[in-house]
Design a protein around this motif. Structure first.
Motif, PDB file in Angstrom:
ATOM      1  N   ASP A  44       0.822  -1.209   0.000  1.00  9.05           N
ATOM      2  CA  ASP A  44       0.000   0.000   0.000  1.00  9.05           C
ATOM      3  C   ASP A  44       0.857   1.260   0.000  1.00  9.05           C
ATOM      4  O   ASP A  44       2.091   1.210   0.030  1.00  9.05           O
ATOM      5  N   GLY A  45       0.203   2.407  -0.024  1.00  8.79           N
ATOM      6  CA  GLY A  45       0.911   3.677  -0.116  1.00  8.79           C
ATOM      7  C   GLY A  45       1.685   4.044   1.127  1.00  8.79           C
ATOM      8  O   GLY A  45       2.507   4.965   1.101  1.00  8.79           O
ATOM      9  N   ASN A  46       1.461   3.368   2.256  1.00  7.22           N
ATOM     10  CA  ASN A  46       2.177   3.645   3.491  1.00  7.22           C
ATOM     11  C   ASN A  46       3.355   2.703   3.717  1.00  7.22           C
ATOM     12  O   ASN A  46       3.942   2.697   4.800  1.00  7.22           O
ATOM     13  N   GLY A  47       3.672   1.905   2.706  1.00 10.52           N
ATOM     14  CA  GLY A  47       4.829   1.020   2.819  1.00 10.52           C
ATOM     15  C   GLY A  47       4.535  -0.301   3.472  1.00 10.52           C
ATOM     16  O   GLY A  47       5.458  -1.045   3.792  1.00 10.52           O
ATOM     17  N   ALA A  48       3.265  -0.636   3.686  1.00  9.97           N
ATOM     18  CA  ALA A  48       2.908  -1.918   4.281  1.00  9.97           C
ATOM     19  C   ALA A  48       2.748  -2.965   3.189  1.00  9.97           C
ATOM     20  O   ALA A  48       2.234  -2.686   2.108  1.00  9.97           O
ATOM     21  N   VAL A  49       3.194  -4.169   3.493  1.00  5.07           N
ATOM     22  CA  VAL A  49       2.988  -5.298   2.591  1.00  5.07           C
ATOM     23  C   VAL A  49       1.847  -6.126   3.174  1.00  5.07           C
ATOM     24  O   VAL A  49       1.920  -6.586   4.313  1.00  5.07           O
ATOM     25  N   ILE A  50       0.804  -6.292   2.397  1.00  2.00           N
ATOM     26  CA  ILE A  50      -0.396  -7.009   2.850  1.00  2.00           C
ATOM     27  C   ILE A  50      -0.449  -8.356   2.155  1.00  2.00           C
ATOM     28  O   ILE A  50      -0.376  -8.438   0.922  1.00  2.00           O
ATOM     29  N   PHE A  51      -0.563  -9.412   2.951  1.00  7.98           N
ATOM     30  CA  PHE A  51      -0.663 -10.775   2.429  1.00  7.98           C
ATOM     31  C   PHE A  51      -2.083 -11.266   2.666  1.00  7.98           C
ATOM     32  O   PHE A  51      -2.514 -11.408   3.813  1.00  7.98           O
ATOM     33  N   ASP A  52      -2.791 -11.526   1.605  1.00 10.32           N
ATOM     34  CA  ASP A  52      -4.169 -11.989   1.734  1.00 10.32           C
ATOM     35  C   ASP A  52      -4.252 -13.477   1.450  1.00 10.32           C
ATOM     36  O   ASP A  52      -3.335 -14.077   0.895  1.00 10.32           O
ATOM     37  N   ASN A  53      -5.358 -14.087   1.874  1.00 11.25           N
ATOM     38  CA  ASN A  53      -5.560 -15.503   1.574  1.00 11.25           C
ATOM     39  C   ASN A  53      -6.215 -15.650   0.203  1.00 11.25           C
ATOM     40  O   ASN A  53      -6.471 -14.671  -0.500  1.00 11.25           O
ATOM     41  N   THR A  54      -6.479 -16.871  -0.185  1.00  9.96           N
ATOM     42  CA  THR A  54      -7.001 -17.114  -1.530  1.00  9.96           C
ATOM     43  C   THR A  54      -8.398 -16.545  -1.727  1.00  9.96           C
ATOM     44  O   THR A  54      -8.812 -16.274  -2.854  1.00  9.96           O
ATOM     45  N   ASN A  55      -9.140 -16.345  -0.631  1.00  7.56           N
ATOM     46  CA  ASN A  55     -10.490 -15.787  -0.750  1.00  7.56           C
ATOM     47  C   ASN A  55     -10.524 -14.279  -0.520  1.00  7.56           C
ATOM     48  O   ASN A  55     -11.597 -13.666  -0.539  1.00  7.56           O
ATOM     49  N   ALA A  59      -6.598 -11.042   5.796  1.00  6.67           N
ATOM     50  CA  ALA A  59      -5.262 -10.582   5.437  1.00  6.67           C
ATOM     51  C   ALA A  59      -4.367 -10.423   6.661  1.00  6.67           C
ATOM     52  O   ALA A  59      -4.827 -10.215   7.785  1.00  6.67           O
ATOM     53  N   TYR A  60      -3.064 -10.520   6.411  1.00  7.59           N
ATOM     54  CA  TYR A  60      -2.024 -10.138   7.354  1.00  7.59           C
ATOM     55  C   TYR A  60      -1.181  -9.058   6.691  1.00  7.59           C
ATOM     56  O   TYR A  60      -1.028  -9.034   5.474  1.00  7.59           O
ATOM     57  N   TYR A  61      -0.618  -8.169   7.520  1.00  8.88           N
ATOM     58  CA  TYR A  61       0.259  -7.148   6.967  1.00  8.88           C
ATOM     59  C   TYR A  61       1.524  -7.033   7.809  1.00  8.88           C
ATOM     60  O   TYR A  61       1.563  -7.431   8.974  1.00  8.88           O
ATOM     61  N   ILE A  62       2.551  -6.490   7.193  1.00 12.65           N
ATOM     62  CA  ILE A  62       3.804  -6.191   7.879  1.00 12.65           C
ATOM     63  C   ILE A  62       4.244  -4.819   7.419  1.00 12.65           C
ATOM     64  O   ILE A  62       4.125  -4.481   6.227  1.00 12.65           O
ATOM     65  N   LEU A  72       8.831  -2.325  13.792  1.00 16.48           N
ATOM     66  CA  LEU A  72       8.278  -3.360  12.932  1.00 16.48           C
ATOM     67  C   LEU A  72       6.941  -3.815  13.503  1.00 16.48           C
ATOM     68  O   LEU A  72       6.828  -4.132  14.689  1.00 16.48           O
ATOM     69  N   GLN A  73       5.924  -3.833  12.667  1.00 14.91           N
ATOM     70  CA  GLN A  73       4.582  -4.228  13.097  1.00 14.91           C
ATOM     71  C   GLN A  73       4.039  -5.328  12.186  1.00 14.91           C
ATOM     72  O   GLN A  73       4.223  -5.288  10.973  1.00 14.91           O
ATOM     73  N   ILE A  74       3.386  -6.302  12.819  1.00 19.48           N
ATOM     74  CA  ILE A  74       2.650  -7.327  12.087  1.00 19.48           C
ATOM     75  C   ILE A  74       1.234  -7.340  12.653  1.00 19.48           C
ATOM     76  O   ILE A  74       1.045  -7.378  13.878  1.00 19.48           O
ATOM     77  N   GLY A  75       0.257  -7.288  11.773  1.00 18.21           N
ATOM     78  CA  GLY A  75      -1.126  -7.263  12.233  1.00 18.21           C
ATOM     79  C   GLY A  75      -2.052  -7.978  11.277  1.00 18.21           C
ATOM     80  O   GLY A  75      -1.620  -8.539  10.264  1.00 18.21           O
ATOM     81  N   THR A  76      -3.322  -7.951  11.606  1.00 20.56           N
ATOM     82  CA  THR A  76      -4.334  -8.606  10.779  1.00 20.56           C
ATOM     83  C   THR A  76      -5.250  -7.562  10.159  1.00 20.56           C
ATOM     84  O   THR A  76      -5.394  -6.446  10.662  1.00 20.56           O
ATOM     85  N   GLY A  77      -5.877  -7.959   9.056  1.00 24.45           N
ATOM     86  CA  GLY A  77      -6.772  -7.054   8.353  1.00 24.45           C
ATOM     87  C   GLY A  77      -6.047  -6.296   7.255  1.00 24.45           C
ATOM     88  O   GLY A  77      -4.822  -6.380   7.105  1.00 24.45           O
ATOM     89  N   ASP A  78      -6.807  -5.536   6.490  1.00 25.08           N
ATOM     90  CA  ASP A  78      -6.222  -4.800   5.373  1.00 25.08           C
ATOM     91  C   ASP A  78      -6.099  -3.308   5.675  1.00 25.08           C
ATOM     92  O   ASP A  78      -6.018  -2.478   4.763  1.00 25.08           O
ATOM     93  N   SER A  79      -6.084  -2.952   6.985  1.00 22.65           N
ATOM     94  CA  SER A  79      -5.883  -1.562   7.403  1.00 22.65           C
ATOM     95  C   SER A  79      -4.632  -1.481   8.274  1.00 22.65           C
ATOM     96  O   SER A  79      -4.722  -1.581   9.510  1.00 22.65           O
ATOM     97  N   PRO A  80      -3.450  -1.373   7.666  1.00 13.21           N
ATOM     98  CA  PRO A  80      -2.205  -1.343   8.441  1.00 13.21           C
ATOM     99  C   PRO A  80      -2.226  -0.285   9.536  1.00 13.21           C
ATOM    100  O   PRO A  80      -2.664   0.842   9.323  1.00 13.21           O
ATOM    101  N   GLY A  81      -1.776  -0.673  10.713  1.00 10.75           N
ATOM    102  CA  GLY A  81      -1.817   0.205  11.874  1.00 10.75           C
ATOM    103  C   GLY A  81      -2.891  -0.178  12.866  1.00 10.75           C
ATOM    104  O   GLY A  81      -2.885   0.275  14.009  1.00 10.75           O
ATOM    105  N   SER A  82      -3.822  -1.024  12.442  1.00 11.30           N
ATOM    106  CA  SER A  82      -4.870  -1.514  13.334  1.00 11.30           C
ATOM    107  C   SER A  82      -4.691  -3.012  13.546  1.00 11.30           C
ATOM    108  O   SER A  82      -4.029  -3.688  12.758  1.00 11.30           O
ATOM    109  N   ASN A  83      -5.266  -3.532  14.632  1.00  8.10           N
ATOM    110  CA  ASN A  83      -5.194  -4.963  14.951  1.00  8.10           C
ATOM    111  C   ASN A  83      -3.743  -5.468  14.957  1.00  8.10           C
ATOM    112  O   ASN A  83      -3.425  -6.513  14.382  1.00  8.10           O
TER     113      ASN A  83
END
Length: 222
Positions: A44-55, A59-62, A72-83
């Motif tokens: 994404d535009g904030n430099g996060a790499v989002i890994f989604d599943n096949t469906n 998602a997970y992000y780093i 360094l942050q690792i979280g869930t969902g497609d909104s980096p910075g949350s969860n």
């Protein structure tokens, strides 16, 4: 050394969708996220790499979520910075379930282990309680467990040589209040008070000139 620019229309406005810097070592700059659909990876535009599943529904992000310092942050969902589930700050402190680790490893929650906890010293405190009681487990020539609370004497139980010892005076258990040797013999540093019977299958030795029995303090001379 000119840029290659891809323009597009978005709601009637002309936008720069992609810029390719054609100089040596040039960058490719996207106006939005970079999506690689075949492997479900999104940058994404904030430099996060989002890994989604096949469906595309879990998602997970780093990302580096720090402002002036690396985090360094690792979280869930497609909104980096949350969860946020995992954090490692610039000093190397790691947080699981917390974004503010105060030790090398800070865990907000329970820990389950199928193996051993190995270390020179293990301290267990109760920071959420009004009484800051602590348990220290120490290894070495006299491994012991120390129980303490502020304003009170600390007690230690442990092993010295082949003896089991209990002491409230020193960490090395050199001057114990109770010592039990490998044969089961017990030595007390102080008095023994019993509200019931004392039964011995062998001899009872008392290192004293006087023995007092009952309220009348009947004196028995040796």
């Amino acid at each position: 050394n000119k840029d290659l620019v891809f323009l597009g229309q978005d709601g009637g406005s002309t936008i720069t969708a992609l810029t390719l810097d054609m100089s040596e070592g040039g960058d490719a700059t996207f106006a939005g996220a970079l999506n690689i659909s075949s492997s479900h990876i999104n940058i994404d535009g904030n430099g996060a790499v989002i890994f989604d599943n096949t469906n595309n529904n879990n998602a997970y992000y780093i990302r580096n979520g720090g402002t002036n310092a690396a985090t360094l942050q690792i979280g869930t969902g497609d909104s980096p910075g949350s969860n946020i589930k995992f954090v490692m700050d610039g000093s190397g402190k790691i947080g699981l379930g917390t974004t503010n680790p105060n030790e090398k490893l800070t865990v907000a929650g329970s820990i389950s282990a199928s193996g051993d906890f190995i270390g020179d010293k293990l301290s267990i405190g109760l920071p959420s309680q009004t009484i800051d009681a602590k348990v220290h487990i120490s290894d070495g020539t006299t491994p012991n467990i120390k129980f303490e609370r502020p304003g009170s004497a600390a007690w230690r139980i442990g092993v010295s040589g082949t003896d089991f010892r209990i002491s409230n005076t020193n960490d090395d258990l050199s001057d114990p209040d109770l010592k039990i040797d490998s044969l089961g013999n017990a030595s007390f540093a102080g008095a023994i008070t019993a509200s019931g019977d004392i039964t011995a299958s062998g001899n009872l030795y008392i290192k004293s000139d006087n023995i007092y029995l009952g309220d009348l303090e009947t004196r028995i001379k040796s």
